[in-house]
Scaffold this active site. Structure first.
Site, PDB file in Angstrom:
ATOM      1  N   HIS A 355       1.066   1.702  -1.344  1.00 17.93           N
ATOM      2  CA  HIS A 355       1.764   0.444  -1.068  1.00 17.93           C
ATOM      3  C   HIS A 355       2.685   0.015  -2.206  1.00 17.93           C
ATOM      4  O   HIS A 355       3.519  -0.875  -2.026  1.00 17.93           O
ATOM      5  CB  HIS A 355       0.758  -0.669  -0.731  1.00 17.93           C
ATOM      6  CG  HIS A 355       0.020  -1.224  -1.907  1.00 17.93           C
ATOM      7  ND1 HIS A 355      -1.274  -0.853  -2.219  1.00 17.93           N
ATOM      8  CD2 HIS A 355       0.383  -2.138  -2.841  1.00 17.93           C
ATOM      9  CE1 HIS A 355      -1.670  -1.528  -3.287  1.00 17.93           C
ATOM     10  NE2 HIS A 355      -0.681  -2.313  -3.684  1.00 17.93           N
ATOM     11  N   ASP A 404      -4.153   4.635   1.404  1.00 15.46           N
ATOM     12  CA  ASP A 404      -3.326   4.009   0.367  1.00 15.46           C
ATOM     13  C   ASP A 404      -3.361   4.851  -0.905  1.00 15.46           C
ATOM     14  O   ASP A 404      -4.035   4.526  -1.885  1.00 15.46           O
ATOM     15  CB  ASP A 404      -3.840   2.593   0.093  1.00 15.46           C
ATOM     16  CG  ASP A 404      -2.889   1.778  -0.769  1.00 15.46           C
ATOM     17  OD1 ASP A 404      -1.735   2.221  -0.941  1.00 15.46           O
ATOM     18  OD2 ASP A 404      -3.302   0.708  -1.258  1.00 15.46           O
ATOM     19  N   SER A 510      -2.806  -2.752  -8.899  1.00 17.75           N
ATOM     20  CA  SER A 510      -2.738  -1.752  -7.827  1.00 17.75           C
ATOM     21  C   SER A 510      -2.347  -0.378  -8.353  1.00 17.75           C
ATOM     22  O   SER A 510      -1.478  -0.246  -9.216  1.00 17.75           O
ATOM     23  CB  SER A 510      -1.717  -2.194  -6.778  1.00 17.75           C
ATOM     24  OG  SER A 510      -2.160  -3.336  -6.097  1.00 17.75           O
TER      25      SER A 510
END
Length: 559
Positions: A355, A404, A510
């Site tokens: 992402h 992801d 992330s």
């Protein structure tokens, strides 16, 4: 008259101290204390007030004479000549001052110290660590080791002033050693008001591989491999044809170098890796051996964090050397911005979250930085790479964040990209069948926000300690009906208390690592993916389950 004379004598006494006053007087206060020391960074050596030494001049073949004066290093160039006898280890070149007996060693890459006796690339110890000459300086309790040359150790059995200190690896440094053949490397620490010994937290090298691979440059390799890169067979180190060569079984220190009546690969001169003498086309020459370095993934020099903040703890990159920072060029203005975290899994490959790349940035707009403690401040040992390409999982779902995961290839002119150091290293990939017990404690790291409402990322790398949730607690029901798939795992802080005290990942983390210790090596278990807020009680963070993507990772790395 007597009273006036007495007053005069008292005044004189104030102006001129009595002769023996200096015996008990305390004159040494302030910055000019006799305890002032100087640190010579090229040799990583500490010198006391008025001590002198030689050192190579930067970007020059000349040598300079230095002296420690009130905490300042003062130097000037001096003439030198080659040493009359070898004094430098690991292939160092010895030069001696022309008009006095001091000497200096020009060390090859990877070695420092007065005699080039410190191996900066040694990240683990073999067997008992008797030959360990690395730079680990932290005890198991997290205490910093004391310099072996410190005066407080003068009455201890092992210190840098022993006659055989050099042979034992002791010197003007505080690195872990095993001079008494104990179970593993140790050092002196100051604990509970006294100086005592403590084992170091230095990691042991993987067992069972010493015969097939080498650690660092292979200086301590003592295996039995005897073939070169051209598949030629090594000559015995005691072969008659080697008479006159520098490194043979007849050297006075041959045993220490691993040379003898055998033809096994060795690295007696601190070269890039193990080598041996061979005969090629009836000519005597040498070749590197057909060997690979041992895996040092998941090893680190962990430093206990000193500062607690919201969401975790400030930490140092040496505690998480696999942490990567990914930057992207700004679209409409010069400069760049921090994008996401990542994790180094091999010399030229970094894993991150899919992402992070929803905008499909051109690869030449991306940059990966390794070895950085502060997010935007360059580190002393950092390494920066452009991106050759990046691969986003073909089945990534930008709605549910299923699959992801992304893989970035670092650009390099050779097969080697990232150079291993105390600040840069790889995390281990897990075994395909890895199943850790519920509530196993693991670590995450990143440069993300302290809390969800913060407008800024952290200036410094943080770490957080979380526990793996059971699969029964990692469901949509426990995450406000958000989709949770088998490609995800959950982890969170299970302690009771206010939300501000709980550890968790947050925006900006992330793509970073969730690592768990397996057999004393930090193993990549998850990739930071998504969550609901940051650090909420009984609400875990969600991570990409790495074991589900091992084939995908290896297949793409081979292309």
């Amino acid at each position: 008259m007597k009273r006036e004379l007495l007053c005069v004598l008292l005044l004189c006494g104030l102006a001129f101290p009595l002769p023996d006053q200096g015996i008990h007087g305390r004159f040494r206060r302030g910055a000019r204390s006799y305890r002032a020391t100087c640190r010579d960074e090229p040799t990583q050596t500490t010198y006391q007030q008025h001590q002198s030494w030689l050192r190579p001049m930067l970007r020059s073949s000349r040598v300079e004479y230095c002296r420690c004066n009130s905490g300042l290093v003062q130097c000037h160039s001096v003439p030198v000549r080659s040493c009359s006898e070898p004094r430098c280890f690991n292939g160092g070149t010895c030069q001696q001052a022309l008009y006095f007996s001091d000497f200096v060693c020009q060390c090859p890459d990877g070695f420092v110290g007065k005699r080039c006796d410190i191996d900066t690339r040694a990240t683990c110890f073999e067997e008992q660590g008797i030959t360990y000459r690395g730079t680990w300086s932290t005890a198991e309790s997290g205490a910093e080791c004391i310099n072996w040359n410190s005066s407080v150790l003068s009455l201890k059995p092992y210190n840098a002033r022993r006659p055989n200190a050099i042979k034992l690896g002791l010197g003007n440094h505080n690195y872990c050693r095993n001079p008494d053949r104990d179970l593993k490397p140790w050092c002196y620490v100051f604990k509970a008001g006294k100086y005592t010994t403590e084992f170091c937290s230095t990691p042991a090298c993987p067992k069972g591989k010493s015969e097939d691979c080498y650690v660092g440059k292979g200086v301590t390799y003592r295996g039995t491999h005897s073939l070169t890169t051209s598949q030629a067979s090594c000559l015995p180190w005691n072969s008659i044809v080697l008479m006159g060569k520098s490194y043979t079984a007849w050297r006075t220190n041959s045993q220490a170098l691993g040379l003898g009546r055998h033809n096994y690969c060795r690295n007696p001169d601190g070269d890039a890796r193990p080598w041996c003498h061979v005969m090629k086309d009836r000519k005597l020459t040498w070749e590197y051996c057909d060997m690979s370095p041992c895996s040092t993934c998941g090893l680190r020099q962990y430093k206990r964090p000193q500062f607690r903040i919201k969401g975790g703890l400030y930490t140092d990159i040496t505690s998480h050397p696999w942490q990567a920072a990914i930057f992207v060029k700004n679209k409409r203005s010069p400069g760049e911005r921090f994008l996401c975290g990542g994790v180094l899994i091999s010399s030229c490959w970094v894993l991150s979250a899919a992402h992070c790349f929803l905008e499909r940035f051109p690869p030449n707009h991306l940059k990966v930085v390794l070895g950085r403690t502060y997010r935007v401040v360059p580190g002393e040992e950092e390494q920066t790479f452009e991106i050759e390409k990046y691969i986003v999982h073909e089945e990534f779902d930008d709605d549910t964040y299923d699959n992801d995961i992304a893989l970035l290839q670092l650009r390099s002119q050779s097969k080697q990209c990232a150079q291993e150091s105390s600040s840069v290293g790889t995390a281990c990939l897990p075994d395909p069948n890895l199943q850790l017990p519920d509530w196993t404690e693991c670590e995450l790291s990143g440069y993300g926000k302290h809390e969800a409402s913060s407008p800024f990322f952290s200036d410094r790398l943080k770490e957080a300690h979380v526990r793996l949730y059971p699969s029964s607690r990692c469901t949509s029901q426990h995450l406000f009906n958000k989709t949770v798939t088998n490609n995800m795992l959950c982890a969170g802080d299970t302690r009771s208390g206010g939300n501000q005290d709980l550890h968790d990942a947050c925006q900006g983390d992330s793509g970073g690592p969730l690592v768990c210790m397996i057999n004393k090596q930090m193993t990549l278990t998850g990739i930071i993916s998504w969550g609901l807020g940051c650090g909420q009680k009984d609400v875990p963070g969600v991570y990409t389950k790495v074991t589900n993507y091992l084939d995908w990772i290896h297949d793409n790395m081979k292309q």
